[in-house]
Design a protein around this motif. Structure first.
Motif, PDB file in Angstrom:
ATOM      1  N   GLU A 100       0.433  -1.222   0.028  1.00  0.00           N
ATOM      2  CA  GLU A 100       0.217   0.047  -0.124  1.00  0.00           C
ATOM      3  C   GLU A 100       0.241   1.605  -0.527  1.00  0.00           C
ATOM      4  OE1 GLU A 100      -2.421  -0.500   3.366  1.00  0.00           O
ATOM      5  OE2 GLU A 100      -3.472  -1.762   2.575  1.00  0.00           O
ATOM      6  N   CYS A 103       2.073   1.806  -4.010  1.00  0.00           N
ATOM      7  CA  CYS A 103       0.956   2.322  -4.949  1.00  0.00           C
ATOM      8  C   CYS A 103       1.208   3.487  -5.339  1.00  0.00           C
ATOM      9  CB  CYS A 103       0.027   2.112  -4.872  1.00  0.00           C
ATOM     10  SG  CYS A 103      -1.272   2.063  -5.947  1.00  0.00           S
ATOM     11  N   THR A 108      -3.941   0.340  -4.273  1.00  0.00           N
ATOM     12  CA  THR A 108      -3.891  -0.413  -3.166  1.00  0.00           C
ATOM     13  C   THR A 108      -4.278   0.537  -2.294  1.00  0.00           C
ATOM     14  OG1 THR A 108      -3.535  -2.588  -2.791  1.00  0.00           O
ATOM     15  CG2 THR A 108      -2.145  -1.305  -3.505  1.00  0.00           C
ATOM     16  N   GLN A 118      -7.840  -3.674  -3.589  1.00  0.00           N
ATOM     17  CA  GLN A 118      -6.951  -3.257  -5.160  1.00  0.00           C
ATOM     18  C   GLN A 118      -8.182  -3.127  -6.217  1.00  0.00           C
ATOM     19  OE1 GLN A 118      -4.388  -4.812  -5.524  1.00  0.00           O
ATOM     20  NE2 GLN A 118      -4.608  -3.790  -8.162  1.00  0.00           N
ATOM     21  N   TYR A 120      -9.187  -2.499  -9.365  1.00  0.00           N
ATOM     22  CA  TYR A 120      -8.697  -2.352 -11.111  1.00  0.00           C
ATOM     23  C   TYR A 120      -8.346  -0.880 -11.616  1.00  0.00           C
ATOM     24  CZ  TYR A 120      -9.617  -6.800  -8.641  1.00  0.00           C
ATOM     25  OH  TYR A 120      -9.701  -7.777  -8.580  1.00  0.00           O
ATOM     26  N   CYS A 123      -5.448   1.115 -10.833  1.00  0.00           N
ATOM     27  CA  CYS A 123      -4.114   0.248 -11.890  1.00  0.00           C
ATOM     28  C   CYS A 123      -3.826   1.475 -12.412  1.00  0.00           C
ATOM     29  CB  CYS A 123      -4.421  -1.060 -10.931  1.00  0.00           C
ATOM     30  SG  CYS A 123      -2.483  -1.592 -11.261  1.00  0.00           S
ATOM     31  N   CYS A 129       4.062  -2.981  -6.429  1.00  0.00           N
ATOM     32  CA  CYS A 129       2.996  -3.300  -4.939  1.00  0.00           C
ATOM     33  C   CYS A 129       3.984  -4.985  -5.335  1.00  0.00           C
ATOM     34  CB  CYS A 129       1.989  -3.752  -4.943  1.00  0.00           C
ATOM     35  SG  CYS A 129       0.985  -4.127  -7.079  1.00  0.00           S
ATOM     36  N   ARG A 138       0.694 -10.731  -5.315  1.00  0.00           N
ATOM     37  CA  ARG A 138       0.338 -10.032  -6.639  1.00  0.00           C
ATOM     38  C   ARG A 138       0.779 -11.274  -7.482  1.00  0.00           C
ATOM     39  NH1 ARG A 138      -1.504  -5.556  -5.423  1.00  0.00           N
ATOM     40  NH2 ARG A 138      -2.460  -5.261  -3.258  1.00  0.00           N
ATOM     41  N   GLU A 168      -3.638  -8.252  -9.722  1.00  0.00           N
ATOM     42  CA  GLU A 168      -5.025  -8.204  -8.987  1.00  0.00           C
ATOM     43  C   GLU A 168      -4.404  -9.389  -7.995  1.00  0.00           C
ATOM     44  OE1 GLU A 168      -6.578 -10.245 -12.604  1.00  0.00           O
ATOM     45  OE2 GLU A 168      -6.066 -12.646 -11.700  1.00  0.00           O
ATOM     46  N   THR A 171      -9.440 -11.184  -2.270  1.00  0.00           N
ATOM     47  CA  THR A 171      -9.713 -10.094  -2.097  1.00  0.00           C
ATOM     48  C   THR A 171     -10.624 -10.630  -0.780  1.00  0.00           C
ATOM     49  OG1 THR A 171     -11.858 -10.659  -3.505  1.00  0.00           O
ATOM     50  CG2 THR A 171      -9.952  -9.169  -4.208  1.00  0.00           C
TER      51      THR A 171
END
Ligand code: SF4
Lengths: 255, 179
Positions: A100, A103, A108, A118, A120, A123, A129, A138, A168, A171
Motif C-alpha cells: 500500500e 502504489c 491498493t 485492490q 482495478y 491501477c 506492489c 500479487r 490483481e 480480495t
C-alpha cells in the motif's frame, strides 16, 4: 511555523501503522495446517469464483501464472522418510501492508474493514506492489484473457473480468462480504453475524482447515482460533501484521 | 524597410488547411455518430411509451419493474406482465398485437438497455429503493418520455456526490461500488 507545529502534534498519528483508529469489521482468516491436506480444492474454488484466467502453458513457463491462492509445497526429510508440508498462501491482508505504501496511484489501500483493497480501474500497472509484497501473492495481467465457449458462461457476474495491465490478488471474496452486508442492512440489523460470509475457499475446504470471520466479534469462530497456542503469522519479523493467521502443524513424531 | 507578414502566412497555409479539414471531419463525425449510434436514446423494438403508462395512467415504476425492490438488478418486466393488462386493454392496437404475438410465441421482447452500467460497478437497486431514493433522481423524468433517454451520465461523480450528500456509511470507499 504552524505547519511544523501541526506536524509535530500529529507525529504519533503519522507513525501509527495503518490509517484507522479502529476498523469497522476486521475480517480475518485462520488456516489450520494440521487439517490441510494440500488437496487444492480451495485453489480451484478461488479460480472459479473470481474469474481468474487460465493463462496457458507458455505464460506459466515465463512465470506469469495467475492463482490468487496457491498451495506451497515443502518436502521434509530424506526418502523414504519424507513428509509433505502444504501451506495455502494467498493475500495476507496485512494491516501494515508494504504494497500500500508504494502504489503511486493508491490503487491498493486499506479500507475500513481491515481489507487490503485492490481497485482495478485505478491501477496503472507499475507492478511496484508485487515487488514489495513479501508473500508474492500479487498477480499481474500480462495479457488479455479469453474464455472458450462455453466457459465464458460460468464467469461470475459479481466480479469484474480484469484487463491487461492491472494487478490483481485475493480480495477475501469482497463480493460475498458486500452481499452479506447488504442483506444485513435489508434485515435492519446493524452487523453481519458470524458465519454469514464465507469466501469461496473456506466454503470449499473439505477438512474445514480454513475459518473466516470478524476478529472484532469475540465469540466468532475465528476469534476462538486466534487464542490457540499454535497460532502464528507468516514472516512475522517483517511487522506486516497480517490478517491471516496460521495454526502450526502438530507433529506426532516430534520430540 | 517593412517586414511583410506574407511569407509567414504562406508557411502556415498547409497547417490551416489541415486544421480546417480536421474540423470539418470532426463535425461530420459527430453528427454521423449521433445519427447511426443513438446510444442515449435507442429505438426500442416496440415503441413502448412511458408517457402513457407512467405519466397519464400514473402506474408506479415498481409495479412493472418489481425486481428493483428485491434484487440488485432492476429488471425488465416479462411479456406476461404486459399481457396482464393488455389481454383486455387496447387489444386491437397494432403495437399490442405485436406484444401479443411475442406472448403467444413464448418469446421475450428484445428490449434495448438504456442505462447500462459498466461491468465493474456494483449498483444494487434494492438498496437504493430501500433508502427511499426516487427512480427519477437517476433516470430523469421517465414519465414524460415517449422514448426513454439516458439521463444519468453513468459517471462516478454522480454516485460520489449523492453518497456524500446522503452521508452513506463508508459511501466513498472504492469497494462500496467497485468489484
Ligand atoms: S481445500 Fe482445505 S485441505 Fe484442501 S488445500 Fe485448501 S486448505 Fe488445504
Amino acid at each position: 511555523m504552524s505547519l511544523i507545529d501541526d506536524f509535530l502534534a500529529r507525529w504519533h498519528e503519522y507513525r501509527r501503522p495503518g490509517y484507522y483508529e479502529e476498523f469497522d469489521y476486521h475480517w480475518t482468516m485462520t488456516v489450520d495446517l494440521d487439517r490441510c491436506t494440500g488437496c487444492e480444492a480451495c485453489v480451484t474454488a478461488c479460480q472459479a469464483e473470481n474469474n481468474t484466467p487460465i493463462v496457458g502453458e507458455d505464460a506459466i513457463a515465463r512465470g506469469r501464472h495467475m492463482q490468487w491462492m496457491r498451495i506451497e509445497r515443502y518436502w521434509e526429510g530424506e526418502y523414504p522418510d519424507v513428509k509433505l508440508r502444504a501451506i495455502p498462501m494467498f493475500c495476507q491482508h496485512c494491516d501494515a501492508a508494504p504494497c500500500e505504501t508504494v502504489c503511486p496511484v493508491s490503487a491498493t489501500y486499506h479500507n475500513q474493514d481491515g481489507l487490503n483493497a485492490q481497485i482495478y480501474n485505478r491501477c496503472i500497472g507499475t507492478r511496484s506492489c508485487a515487488v514489495y509484497c513479501p508473500y508474492e501473492v500479487r498477480y499481474f495481467n500480462y495479457n488479455n484473457h479469453h474464455w472458450d465457449e462455453p466457459l465464458d458462461q460460468q464467469l461470475n457476474p459479481d466480479v469484474s473480468v480484469r484487463e491487461k495491465g492491472v494487478m490483481e490478488k485475493c480480495t477475501f471474496c469482497i463480493q460475498r462480504i458486500r452481499q452479506a452486508k447488504d442483506a444485513a442492512k435489508d434485515d435492519g440489523r446493524r452487523r453481519v453475524q458470524d458465519g454469514e460470509v464465507q469466501p469461496a475457499c473456506v466454503q470449499t475446504c473439505p477438512t474445514e482447515a480454513l475459518v473466516f470471520g470478524d476478529r472484532k466479534d469475540p465469540d466468532s469462530a475465528v476469534s476462538q482460533m486466534l487464542g490457540n497456542e499454535r497460532a502464528y503469522t507468516v514472516l512475522e519479523e517483517l511487522n506486516t501484521d497480517p490478517s491471516v493467521v496460521y495454526l502450526k502443524k502438530v507433529d506426532a513424531d516430534a520430540a | 524597410m517593412g517586414v511583410s507578414i506574407v511569407p509567414t502566412l504562406r508557411v502556415l497555409k498547409p497547417v490551416g488547411m489541415i486544421a480546417g479539414v480536421g474540423f470539418v471531419g470532426l463535425l461530420v463525425g459527430y453528427f454521423a455518430n449521433a445519427a447511426f449510434f443513438p446510444g442515449t436514446t435507442p429505438v426500442q423494438p416496440i415503441e413502448f411509451s412511458h408517457t402513457v403508462h407512467a405519466g397519464d395512467y400514473e402506474i408506479p415504476c415498481l409495479y412493472c419493474h418489481t425486481q428493483a425492490r428485491r434484487s440488485p438488478s432492476a429488471g425488465v418486466p416479462s411479456v406476461n406482465k404486459c399481457m396482464g393488462c393488455h389481454a383486455i386493454v387496447a387489444t386491437d392496437s397494432p403495437l399490442i398485437r405485436e406484444v401479443a404475438r411475442h406472448y403467444e410465441n413464448d418469446e421475450p421482447i428484445p428490449w434495448i438497455k438504456v442505462h447500462d452500467l459498466p461491468d465493474f460497478v456494483h449498483f444494487p437497486h434494492n438498496r437504493h429503493v430501500a433508502a427511499g431514493l426516487e427512480c427519477q433522481e437517476c433516470h430523469g423524468p421517465v414519465e414524460t418520455m415517449d422514448r426513454v433517454t439516458r439521463m444519468a451520465p453513468n459517471e462516478m461523480g454522480q454516485c460520489l456526490t449523492c453518497h456524500k450528500d446522503m452521508e452513506v456509511e463508508h459511501g466513498i470507499d472504492c469497494l462500496t461500488c467497485h468489484k
